[in-house]
Enzyme design. Structure first.
Site, PDB file in Angstrom:
ATOM      1  CB  CYS A   1      -0.917   0.013   1.226  1.00  0.00           C
ATOM      2  SG  CYS A   1      -1.947   1.504   1.272  1.00  0.00           S
TER       3      CYS A   1
ATOM      4  CB  CYS B   1      -1.848   4.732   4.179  1.00  0.00           C
ATOM      5  SG  CYS B   1      -1.981   4.865   5.969  1.00  0.00           S
ATOM      6  CB  SER B   2      -1.338   1.073   6.695  1.00  0.00           C
ATOM      7  OG  SER B   2      -2.542   1.768   6.995  1.00  0.00           O
ATOM      8  CB  CYS B   3      -4.972  -0.445   2.171  1.00  0.00           C
ATOM      9  SG  CYS B   3      -5.850   1.121   2.382  1.00  0.00           S
TER      10      CYS B   3
END
Lengths: 197, 103
Positions: A102, A105-107
């Site tokens: 991702c 971000c952090s998906c």
């Protein structure tokens, strides 16, 4: 918003301040906080994804459903999407190696893998996974043959990817429960392969 | 917008640092920060796009210098102030009161 980095004690105090104000205003309740922490610490995690993979390795009809519509196939296994996100499962083969990132971000596929590890959310991985995937894979000890294709999947809030690793050689006689132990979190992100038996 | 969060292709961040047997949360407050933000989302105090956006528009130096769950925390604090749910003054007053009670 301050631009300072806070120490952990200071951050913990800021969390307490936010929590106490939200509790006081009746906008959160303590049991709900405990419930969410328990969900992420104990019930979500790569043990769920490993069950999905071991079943796909053992059951060709399930594997076909998983690759055609991962969202439904994962719900069929009892793992509900946490935020209503859609899932796509991509299959590693000798000719194609898939890698999930991702960059923004952090998906991450919470339903099957839980919360992502720190390295997945870190700037080094996010910045290089798409621009130098073979270099990143080598950092994880994973060499992909020159003639094989590397595909990088950039996750977003609505769509989460998981890798179906290749079933390791020498596992033909193994049942789902034995196969589970070979399926690691990192192999379902695509940075490594499943473990050899 | 080409913000600091749009990291794909950036150079210079160094090797990927991994931790063996990493816990889900490294500090108790991390789980609490995540839970508070998720409850605020579920309760409609802000939506997921607003929550991502507030983190994406953090000053780049702050974005890079704080940890992942601090971004969640500071994002939630900032958004709740913007929405008029908890003003900055109210937050600061509570922080001061808790610090004094604890010392």
């Amino acid at each position: 918003m301050t631009a300072d980095a806070h120490g952990d004690a200071d951050v913990a105090l800021r969390v307490r301040a936010l929590e106490s104000l939200l509790l006081e205003k009746g906008l959160v309740e303590s049991p709900a906080i405990d419930e969410i922490i328990d969900l992420f610490e104990n019930r979500l995690g790569p043990q769920n994804g490993a069950r999905v993979v071991a079943r796909a390795w053992s059951d060709p009809e399930f594997k076909a459903r998983l690759l055609a519509n991962a969202t439904d196939a994962i719900v069929e296994m009892g793992y509900e999407a946490v935020q209503g996100e859609d899932m796509v499962v991509v299959e590693n083969t000798p000719r194609v190696h898939n890698l999930v990132v991702c960059t923004l971000c952090s998906c991450f596929p919470w339903a099957t893998l839980g919360l992502p590890p720190v390295w997945y959310k870190s700037a080094p991985y996010r910045s290089r996974a798409a621009s130098d995937p073979r270099g990143v894979l080598l950092e994880f000890g994973t060499a992909v043959a020159d003639e094989a294709e590397v595909r990088v999947w950039d996750s977003n809030a609505e769509l989460r990817y998981m890798v179906l690793p290749e079933r390791p050689a020498g596992t033909d006689a193994m049942g789902e429960d034995e196969l589970l132990a070979l399926v690691t979190r990192d192999s379902m992100i695509g940075v490594t392969r499943a473990l050899a038996p | 917008m080409n913000g600091i969060h749009d990291m794909g292709g950036m150079h210079g961040f160094g090797p990927i640092v991994r931790e063996a047997d990493e816990p889900v949360f490294h500090h108790e407050w991390e789980g609490k920060a995540l839970a508070l933000a998720r409850i605020a989302l579920a309760g409609g105090l802000f939506n997921l796009d607003e929550f991502r956006h507030v983190m994406e528009r953090m000053p780049p130096v702050q974005y890079l210098s704080i940890s992942y769950y601090e971004r969640w925390l500071e994002g939630a604090i900032a958004l709740l102030a913007e929405k008029g749910v908890i003003s900055a003054d109210e937050f600061t007053a509570r922080l001061t009161a808790l610090a004094e009670a604890g010392s």
